[in-house]
Design a protein around this motif. Structure first.
Motif, short mmCIF file in Angstrom:
data_model
loop_
_atom_site.label_atom_id
_atom_site.label_comp_id
_atom_site.label_asym_id
_atom_site.label_seq_id
_atom_site.Cartn_x
_atom_site.Cartn_y
_atom_site.Cartn_z
N ASP A 64 0.92 3.62 2.11
CA ASP A 64 1.50 3.83 3.53
C ASP A 64 2.67 2.83 3.71
O ASP A 64 3.81 3.23 4.36
N GLU A 65 2.81 1.62 3.29
CA GLU A 65 3.76 0.79 3.53
C GLU A 65 4.96 1.31 2.67
O GLU A 65 6.14 1.08 3.13
N LEU A 124 4.34 10.53 1.51
CA LEU A 124 3.15 9.72 0.84
C LEU A 124 3.06 9.92 -0.48
O LEU A 124 2.56 9.09 -1.27
N GLU A 162 6.56 4.15 4.26
CA GLU A 162 7.33 3.66 5.54
C GLU A 162 8.67 3.06 5.31
O GLU A 162 9.64 3.21 5.68
N SER A 168 0.97 -1.19 -0.04
CA SER A 168 0.02 0.03 0.11
C SER A 168 1.01 1.32 0.06
O SER A 168 1.99 1.20 0.30
#
Ligand SMILES: [Zn+2]
Length: 170
Positions: A151-152, A161, A155, A149
């Motif tokens: 977000d993944e 983002l 991170e 995703s």
């Protein structure tokens, strides 16, 4: 727009990014150490290459970094350097963006010229698009991130983002 470059397609930039990740020995790594690459790996691979950190007040507003291809210097704004060390995704990408300009123009020898007429330039001939796409492919390699995703990606790869979304969309 000030410059127009030889056309490069995303597909070619993706293969180039893969080769660069191998040379940088970060093939399987999601979170790549951009400052180590800038300070240690680049000067080792390319003896003419150097870098400078520039105090914020010496750069025009909104300028975070620049690549001086005549003198082979990548200049990064001081606060961007600190941000990159602390893991700020946008700052990390700025460092890789300037490295990407250097690799494209100096190492790959992509030719470019001034866009005197200031005409609209098709994206894949835009040196800014080329650096953005190459830096994105180096930081967020398609093969490793495609099932994540946004977000993944943000991170795990240490990118913002918006950058994660941009790279997932291709
Ligand atoms: Zn740029």
């Amino acid at each position: 727009m000030t410059y127009i470059a030889e056309p490069i397609q995303r597909k070619e930039l993706r293969s180039l990014a893969k080769a660069i990740r191998e040379i940088l020995q970060v093939e399987d790594r999601l979170y790549i150490p951009v400052i180590t690459i800038l300070e240690k790996v680049m000067p080792l691979l390319f003896p003419n290459f150097s870098y400078e950190y520039v105090p914020k007040e010496e750069f025009p507003d909104k300028k975070h970094g620049e690549t001086d291809i005549v003198n082979h210097i990548v200049r990064i704004r001081e606060d961007v350097y600190y941000g990159a060390i602390e893991g700020n995704g946008r700052d990390r990408m700025t460092v890789m963006h300037e490295i990407a300009h250097y690799l494209l123009l100096v190492i790959c020898g992509v030719k470019f010229e001034r866009n005197f007429e200031n005409t609209d330039v098709i994206t894949y001939k835009d040196p800014e698009w080329q650096a953005k796409a190459l830096a994105g492919e180096i930081m967020c390699p398609h093969e490793l991130i495609k099932s994540f995703s946004a977000d993944e990606v943000a991170e795990k790869c240490g990118v913002s983002l918006p950058a994660a979304r941009y790279n997932l969309s291709h």
